[in-house]
Structure formats: structure tokens, C-alpha cells
Design a protein around this motif. Structure first.
Motif: not given
Length: 270
Positions: A226-227, A56-57, A219-220, A210-212
Motif C-alpha cells: 500500500l505505502f 511479483i511485488l 497478501g502477506e 496467480r497460479r503459483d
């Protein structure tokens, strides 16, 4: 002392995220990929994310690279050239959007060990695609024409969409050989067309993820994301400027070797 140590650790992780994002983004912008093939082993091996979290990342970073690499390459491949091949893009998307949705669904159901093994096998396949699929450097005749080409394009798109979601990659390493051999596209044009197909394909996979619950990893790890995203943007720009300067005969064997080593490490990962 603990807070200082923790602060230093966070700073170090941010710098590592930015640095790795820059290097990987450069490779992505240069070849016409999202760079996720190289980012995935880093997320798992260096930053110690679990398999599905890393996927996901990886997809989030790849979206940034793909979205930025396309305009960065316009000095070599203008948008007008891409628009002229809208039918090829639509043909591949007809299969890749469905494949991306189903691939994301399968990834959320697999056990981590199974997902690691699938990742390793797919990385080996991608390394071979890089070595042999980028060999053509001039525009040639399409492999098929007419209805056979349309059905073959949709089928190839479906398989690429599945792989893209399972690994969190943009799929360019498979799209580029498909565009060169199946549609007879020039290698540089194929890189930009691959980016145009990759973006909506990745968005389709993201919509399913997004459903998982594992989607919460974004978010965590906002600071990390961001970096690495900033590094990816800088790298994508640099890679776009280097397009045509670095020869594929030097770059592609090196990248394929990195992928093979990464595949071996992920296969043994616990």
C-alpha cells in the motif's frame, strides 16, 4: 518495549517504502517506464525479499505506475495521438502477451540463484538499451515496412513480454527503442505507446503468477504494498509533470549507471 520497537520498525519500513516508491515512480512517469528496473534491486537489496517474491511485488507496483503514468502524460501526448497508432500497439501485443505468460511460467520454475543471474544480465541489457535506444529524439523512417515489420514487431513483442515477466518490469525500456527504430515513432509518443502495450502485457504475466503459491507475498505484505503504491502514484504524477523539463542527455546515463551497479549487486546476491 518490544511492541514499541516493533511499531517503530514497521513505521520506518512504511516510510522507506513510500519514499522509494515516490522516487522510482517519478523516474517511471518521466521516461515512460514502470520504474521496475530500479525497484527490483531495492526490493532485493534493501527490503530483503527473495527473487521470485521481489518479481511479483515489482510487477504489482509497476502495474500501478503504468496505469497512472499514461493519463498523467496526456498534457504532452494526448490519447488521440495514442489511438491513431492502435495498429502498432496491436502488433506488439500479438507477441508480448504470449511472451509474458511463458516468461512467468519459466520464472516460477527457476532456482533462485539462476533467477538472480538472469536478472543481472537483463539489467545490463536494459542499461545499454537506455543508453543507445533513447538516442533518437526526432521521428524518423521505420526500419521495415509491410509484412516484415509486422513479423518483426510480433517477435520483438514476444521477447519483451518474456523479459517483463522474468523481471516483473513494464518493459518500456525495451519497447521504446523498438517503437523508435522499428516503427519510426517520436520519442515522447513512443513513451506513451510503450505504456499502452505494457499494461495488458503485465496483466497477462500476473494471470500466470496467480497460479503459483509465491503470489501470496502480496497478501502477506499488504501494508508495504500500500505505502509503496501510494509513493509510486505520487511519483508517477510528478514524473508526468516533469516530462519535457528534464533532458534525456542528463537523465539516461545516470539511470544506466544505477542499473549497472544494481546488476553487479544482484549477481553477487545470496
Amino acid at each position: 518495549m518490544r511492541s514499541i520497537s516493533d511499531g517503530a520498525l514497521v513505521k520506518q519500513q512504511r516510510l522507506a517504502a513510500f519514499g522509494s516508491g515516490t522516487v522510482i515512480g517519478t523516474l517511471g512517469g518521466l521516461i515512460g517506464l514502470g520504474g521496475a528496473e530500479f525497484r527490483l534491486p531495492v526490493l532485493i537489496g534493501t527490503f530483503r525479499f527473495a527473487a521470485l517474491e521481489a518479481v511479483i511485488l515489482n510487477k504489482a507496483m509497476s502495474l500501478i505506475v503504468v496505469a497512472s503514468a499514461l493519463p498523467f502524460r496526456t498534457s504532452t501526448v494526448p490519447f488521440s495521438s495514442i489511438a491513431q497508432h492502435w495498429d502498432v500497439i496491436a502488433n506488439l501485443l500479438a507477441g508480448s502477451l504470449l511472451g509474458a505468460w511463458l516468461g512467468a511460467d519459466w520464472a516460477t520454475r527457476l532456482k533462485s540463484k539462476t533467477l538472480y543471474r538472469i536478472m543481472a544480465i537483463l539489467l545490463v541489457a536494459i542499461a545499454l538499451a537506455l543508453l543507445f535506444g533513447h538516442g533518437a529524439n526526432t521521428q524518423g523512417e521505420p526500419l521495415f515496412s509491410g509484412p516484415i515489420q509486422v513479423f518483426s514487431g510480433a517477435g520483438a513483442g514476444f521477447g519483451i513480454g518474456v523479459v517483463a515477466s522474468l523481471l516483473g518490469v513494464a518493459g518500456g525500456e525495451l519497447l521504446i527503442p523498438t517503437l523508435v527504430f522499428l516503427f519510426g515513432a517520436d520519442i515522447k509518443l513512443a513513451g506513451s505507446l510503450a505504456l499502452a502495450v505494457s499494461l495488458p502485457t503485465m496483466l497477462a504475466g500476473f494471470a500466470r503468477y496467480r497460479r503459483d503459491e509465491s503470489f501470496a507475498v502480496l497478501g502477506e505484505n499488504r501494508s508495504f504494498v500500500l505505502f509503496m503504491a501510494l509513493g509510486s502514484l505520487a511519483g508517477a504524477f510528478l514524473g508526468g509533470q516533469l516530462l519535457g523539463v528534464v533532458t534525456s542527455t542528463v537523465l539516461l546515463p545516470l539511470l544506466a549507471g544505477i542499473l549497472l551497479i544494481s546488476a553487479a549487486k544482484i549477481w553477487r546476491h545470496r
